[in-house]
Design an enzyme around this catalytic site. Structure first.
Site, PDB file in Angstrom:
ATOM      1  N   LYS A  21       1.994   6.502 -36.600  1.00  0.00           N
ATOM      2  CA  LYS A  21       1.338   5.585 -37.827  1.00  0.00           C
ATOM      3  C   LYS A  21       0.785   4.831 -37.177  1.00  0.00           C
ATOM      4  O   LYS A  21       0.989   4.881 -35.516  1.00  0.00           O
ATOM      5  CB  LYS A  21       1.857   5.805 -38.547  1.00  0.00           C
ATOM      6  CG  LYS A  21       2.462   6.702 -40.031  1.00  0.00           C
ATOM      7  CD  LYS A  21       2.952   6.352 -40.839  1.00  0.00           C
ATOM      8  CE  LYS A  21       2.302   6.671 -42.094  1.00  0.00           C
ATOM      9  NZ  LYS A  21       2.681   6.467 -43.505  1.00  0.00           N
ATOM     10  N   HIS A  26      -6.623   5.118 -39.562  1.00  0.00           N
ATOM     11  CA  HIS A  26      -7.095   5.258 -40.612  1.00  0.00           C
ATOM     12  C   HIS A  26      -8.207   3.924 -40.756  1.00  0.00           C
ATOM     13  O   HIS A  26      -8.203   3.250 -40.537  1.00  0.00           O
ATOM     14  CB  HIS A  26      -5.578   4.649 -41.449  1.00  0.00           C
ATOM     15  CG  HIS A  26      -5.276   6.171 -42.193  1.00  0.00           C
ATOM     16  ND1 HIS A  26      -3.687   6.080 -41.281  1.00  0.00           N
ATOM     17  CD2 HIS A  26      -5.601   7.318 -42.558  1.00  0.00           C
ATOM     18  CE1 HIS A  26      -2.715   6.654 -41.415  1.00  0.00           C
ATOM     19  NE2 HIS A  26      -4.203   7.879 -42.360  1.00  0.00           N
TER      20      HIS A  26
END
Length: 404
Positions: A72, A90
């Protein structure tokens, strides 16, 4: 080349890893010029000891590494200047909550390659946790349905050691003669379909599924976009045109919400595409769906009952179709019960990591030792040397407008 495996630093903690201990050992044995180290972590699904047993060195300070692999987003405070990073950032879809991270990646001169953007020549994605999102999302759905119906109880997925234990739990499922709809055709949908087939449910095509109100056993149908949307002008449905011009299409989902008890949403949805149903549709007397396992988890757009993401610890909530508001879980048979966990693969971190790492080992790491003739890494690299790469230059005004 020296590769470092990062300790996950995002909150809530993520137990997944880019490479398992066995995969690390394989990489070291395959590439003689490779040195590989692992940053110690108390939360990984594979302990530090399991890495050292495979001859992998634990190293806290990774500043001497050439390439760094995480899962992540790396916390901004932990970014090291001028390194080559691989992780899910992201950032490339204008995600506002990660605009500070994108700016920090540029300020630190990082070469940042995003797993989500790694694609083959044919455009297909190389990496993703979609299969296990589908597996866990479908499992969670049947767990929630069992609670709602009061027929059986399953252990939460995150309390299962691995997929094999989860399969054992599925033997407890005792379904009435319900109709189950699964949407999508990608990794997520295929993962969900694995659970449906492990339950040995009868599969019907769309025509068979819609032909009867009920059957003598529980059944399921997998439907793709050509079954639940149609061209607004009555033209023939074409997938390529739908993906390019979603706004030209309208929902054709009414026939499904009138004949479905459980909806497992495993599709990909784009903002330009039509919604599946509206708040007003859900108020209708002939709206039949009682439970929605929304693996796609697009908040309050294509599926209005998905009001918010739920959590691994508290995966379910009820949606009152008459008020459009959230209510206590399983509080009324007239409500729609929702599962909308948005980090599903984290519930089976060992299996998800093995699957993910195998693709990294086979398709990505070798490119670091070659010229990457197909440009796979180049296409997925968002920033390099303090600048946006050409494929992501569309983000420049967005970055420049950041006032943080």
């Amino acid at each position: 080349m020296k590769i470092g495996i990062l300790r996950e630093g995002k909150t809530p903690p993520d137990k997944r890893v880019p490479f398992t201990p066995t995969q690390c050992e394989l990489l070291k044995n395959t590439f003689e010029d490779l040195e590989l180290v692992v940053q110690p972590s108390p939360i990984r699904c594979f302990s530090d000891d399991l890495y050292t047993q495979k001859g992998i060195v634990l190293q806290e300070d990774l500043s001497d590494c050439d390439v760094l692999f995480g899962v992540k987003e790396v916390p901004i405070k932990d970014l090291m200047a001028d390194k080559h990073y691989f992780f899910f950032s992201h950032t490339h879809k204008f995600q506002e909550y990660n605009r500070p991270l994108l700016k920090a990646m540029l300020d630190n001169g990082l070469k940042m390659t995003d797993y989500e953007c790694l694609t083959r020549k044919d455009g297909s994605r190389v990496l993703g946790f979609g299969r296990y999102a589908g597996i866990v999302g479908a499992y969670n759905g049947f767990r929630g349905l069992g609670i709602r119906l009061g027929r059986y109880e399953l252990k939460p997925a995150h309390e299962c050691d691995d997929f094999e234990e989860l399969k054992e739990e599925l033997k407890k499922v005792d379904l009435p003669n319900i109709k189950i709809l699964l949407t999508g055709s990608g990794r997520v949908a295929r993962g969900a379909e694995e659970i449906l087939k492990l339950l040995e449910l009868k599969e019907l095509n769309v025509e068979e599924y819609l032909s009867q109100e009920s059957f003598q056993e529980p059944v399921f149908c997998r439907a793709d976009a050509d079954s639940y949307v149609k061209h607004g002008q009555g033209k023939e449905f074409k997938f390529e045109d739908f993906f390019k011009n979603g706004g030209d299409y309208v929902s054709d989902f009414e026939k499904f919400y009138k004949s479905t008890d459980m909806f497992i949403a495993g599709h990909f949805w784009d903002q330009s595409s039509p919604v599946f149903f509206t708040q007003e549709d859900a108020k209708r007397d002939d709206f039949r769906i009682q439970f929605i396992s929304d693996i796609s988890c697009d908040i309050a757009d294509p599926i209005p009952s998905t009001l918010r993401p739920s959590t691994i610890a508290d995966p379910f909530y009820d949606y009152n179709p008459q008020t459009g508001s959230e209510e206590s879980t399983f509080s009324s048979d007239k409500n729609i019960s929702v599962m909308a966990v948005d980090n599903l693969p984290c519930e089976l971190p060992k299996d998800a990591s093995k699957d993910f790492g195998s693709h990294l080992v086979e398709e990505i790491v070798p490119l670091l030792f070659s010229n990457d003739a197909d440009g796979i890494i180049e296409r997925a690299t968002i920033t390099n040397g303090g600048k946006l790469t050409s494929n992501y230059s569309y983000l420049q005004d967005y970055v420049d407008a950041y006032k943080g």
